[in-house]
Design an enzyme around this catalytic site. Structure first.
Site, PDB file in Angstrom:
ATOM      1  N   GLU A  88       5.928 -24.108   7.811  1.00 38.05           N
ATOM      2  CA  GLU A  88       5.786 -24.051   9.270  1.00 38.05           C
ATOM      3  C   GLU A  88       7.096 -24.220  10.039  1.00 38.05           C
ATOM      4  O   GLU A  88       7.307 -25.233  10.725  1.00 38.05           O
ATOM      5  CB  GLU A  88       4.799 -25.118   9.738  1.00 38.05           C
ATOM      6  CG  GLU A  88       3.414 -24.965   9.152  1.00 38.05           C
ATOM      7  CD  GLU A  88       2.404 -25.924   9.770  1.00 38.05           C
ATOM      8  OE1 GLU A  88       2.822 -26.877  10.434  1.00 38.05           O
ATOM      9  OE2 GLU A  88       1.202 -25.708   9.589  1.00 38.05           O
ATOM     10  N   GLU A  98      -3.108 -23.982   4.341  1.00 41.62           N
ATOM     11  CA  GLU A  98      -3.600 -25.261   4.871  1.00 41.62           C
ATOM     12  C   GLU A  98      -4.749 -25.008   5.826  1.00 41.62           C
ATOM     13  O   GLU A  98      -4.681 -24.099   6.659  1.00 41.62           O
ATOM     14  CB  GLU A  98      -2.519 -26.014   5.677  1.00 41.62           C
ATOM     15  CG  GLU A  98      -1.436 -26.650   4.859  1.00 41.62           C
ATOM     16  CD  GLU A  98      -0.450 -27.457   5.708  1.00 41.62           C
ATOM     17  OE1 GLU A  98      -0.808 -27.892   6.821  1.00 41.62           O
ATOM     18  OE2 GLU A  98       0.685 -27.642   5.235  1.00 41.62           O
TER      19      GLU A  98
HETATM   20  C1  GAL Z   1       0.599 -29.147   9.227  1.00 41.89           C
HETATM   21  C2  GAL Z   1       1.625 -29.746   8.304  1.00 41.89           C
HETATM   22  C3  GAL Z   1       1.106 -30.814   7.401  1.00 41.89           C
HETATM   23  C4  GAL Z   1       0.051 -31.699   8.028  1.00 41.89           C
HETATM   24  C5  GAL Z   1      -0.977 -30.897   8.807  1.00 41.89           C
HETATM   25  C6  GAL Z   1      -1.977 -31.709   9.584  1.00 41.89           C
HETATM   26  O1  GAL Z   1       1.201 -28.707  10.393  1.00 41.89           O
HETATM   27  O2  GAL Z   1       2.179 -28.745   7.499  1.00 41.89           O
HETATM   28  O3  GAL Z   1       2.186 -31.521   6.894  1.00 41.89           O
HETATM   29  O4  GAL Z   1       0.603 -32.721   8.705  1.00 41.89           O
HETATM   30  O5  GAL Z   1      -0.355 -30.029   9.704  1.00 41.89           O
HETATM   31  O6  GAL Z   1      -1.479 -32.099  10.803  1.00 41.89           O
END
Ligand code: GAL
Length: 451
Positions: free
Chosen positions: A170, A358
């Site tokens: 990201e 994710e």
């Molecule tokens: C994403 C990040 C993760 C985690 C997740 C939940 O932006 O890559 O490290 O924190 O969000 O907030």
């Protein structure tokens, strides 16, 4: 309508897994000759993180990796995405190598393989070496050389066994939150930091891809992007324009240059300042044909025009003001968002594979009789997965899904307050409890059969 999908309803080669990141889980922040990262420094100022929390111990994954990987195995999870801590391997960012750091990751990788779990490595998940930050970090063009040295080393040391790589996690979030808003490490603010950080991260993302491919020819190399569906607040032309700008910034800024489409400067005039940092070969050096693109989606944003927001003239209307269901992060629960993002990234026809690297949610968890019953997280995951399935059925490209995250962990500026895990962690005792969402995911991965 109930959720009745099983893993077998997706293609056989659809990839299922869980994701994590070094600073959020490992702890052992100063073991051996590990150098400090910008997150080690950032948490030193108690005002930067909720309740002064830090990742010094986190989930103690450094010592408990065997226990956690075994638990993954028991839960039928066969792909584990995790990141490497740059300063465990190169304490100062470049130069002297820490053999202990290299040995540690070798053990983690070997243990995954022993358990038949495929390691998916993210090279950079936000924990820049503090020594490099002192030289300007992502704002300094020298980062290109520092990053290349780090990537080469990782490829050479781990590439014989690791075939799945992601270059950056990201970039919009680490440049935006870390170099524009100052709410993440290293806490820098303003366009003068953000603009060069964006350009250097874009160059490193492509360079990292080329480096991995040249040193590990049979690797699947990708990189990951945060993305959110953007809904204009109204049909008024000002709001539509504001939504377009937010989309350019939040969703398009890092994917388009890599595909040869350039930065979305037409929609976002402030990006013209990037020209100042351009060198003759950059256009070409921004390009790379990744084997896959990882997209990370949690929510959608509603955006409206705002006279008072500098540069952007657009602002997000908070979910808490919209009377919608939210998670503990105050993010709207909006399952169609993931469908929209799959569909949006499908419009970039050059993308070969698209993987959800994710997706997940933080809700309040309560331990009762040594169990954690978390129906909200389970239904969040199910309703988002329904949309992934719908996308697949509609003929859109989508090739995998990773839950954020395996264990509760250090959630950056929010500390340990929001829990995202499938597995509950008691941070006092480090005891793990598989939540009911975790039990559901493991049943789903086993086609409905319980452990
Ligand atoms: C994403 C990040 C993760 C985690 C997740 C939940 O932006 O890559 O490290 O924190 O969000 O907030």
């Amino acid at each position: 309508m109930g959720f009745d999908l099983q893993k077998k309803d997706f293609d056989k080669d659809f990839v299922w897994g869980v994701s994590s990141a070094a600073y959020q889980v490992e702890g052992a922040h100063d073991i051996h000759d590990k150098g400090p990262s910008i997150w080690d420094s950032f948490v030193e100022s108690k005002k930067n993180v909720f309740n002064g929390h830090d990742g010094k111990i986190a989930c103690d994954f450094f010592y408990r990796y065997e226990e956690d990987i075994l638990l993954m195995k028991q839960m039928n999870i066969d792909n584990f995405r995790f990141s490497l801590s740059w300063t465990r391997i190169l304490p100062q960012g470049y130069g002297k190598i820490s053999q202990e750091g290299v040995d540690y990751y070798n053990k983690v990788i070997d243990f995954c393989l022993e358990c038949d779990i495929t390691p998916w490595i993210t090279l950079y998940h936000w924990d820049l070496p503090q020594a490099l930050e002192e030289k300007g970090g992502w704002t300094n063009r020298d980062i290109i050389g520092w990053f290349e040295e780090y990537v080469k080393l990782c490829a050479k040391r781990f590439g014989d066994r690791v075939k799945h790589w992601m270059i950056l996690n990201e970039p919009m979030v680490f440049t935006g939150a870390g170099y524009f808003l100052g709410v993440h490490a290293p806490g820098k603010k303003g366009l003068k930091n953000f603009i060069p950080a964006v350009h250097h991260a874009s160059l490193c993302q492509a360079l990292g891809g080329r480096t991995i491919r040249s040193l590990i020819p049979d690797a699947m190399v990708g990189t990951t992007f945060s993305c959110s569906q953007i809904t204009p607040y109204s049909k008024k032309s000002k709001d539509l324009l504001a939504a377009k700008k937010a989309d350019a910034l939040l969703n398009r800024l890092f994917i388009e240059p890599v595909l040869g489409l350039g930065y979305p400067m037409d929609e976002l005039r402030i990006l013209r300042r990037l020209d100042e940092y351009h060198r003759p070969d950059d256009e070409k050096n921004l390009l790379f044909d990744f084997d896959f693109i990882g997209i990370q989606n949690y929510t959608r944003e509603v955006v409206r025009h705002s006279y008072t927001t500098p540069y952007l003239k657009a602002k997000i209307v908070k979910a808490t003001k919209r009377n919608v269901r939210t998670t503990l992060m105050d993010w709207e629960v909006h399952p169609p968002s993931i469908y929209e993002m799959i569909s949006k990234f499908n419009q970039y026809t050059a993308i070969k594979k698209l993987i959800i690297t994710e997706n997940g949610a933080a809700f309040k968890d309560v331990v009762s009789n040594k169990e954690v019953h978390d129906p909200l997280r389970k239904s969040y995951l199910q309703s988002y997965l329904d949309q992934v399935y719908k996308a697949k059925k509609d003929g859109l490209k989508v090739d995998g899904y990773f839950v954020w995250t395996f264990t509760d962990n250090f959630e950056w500026a929010e500390g340990y307050f929001p829990r995202f895990g499938l597995v509950y962690v008691d941070f006092e005792t480090q005891q793990r409890i598989v939540k009911s969402s975790g039990k559901w995911y493991s049943r789903f991965l086993n086609n409905g059969v319980s452990l």
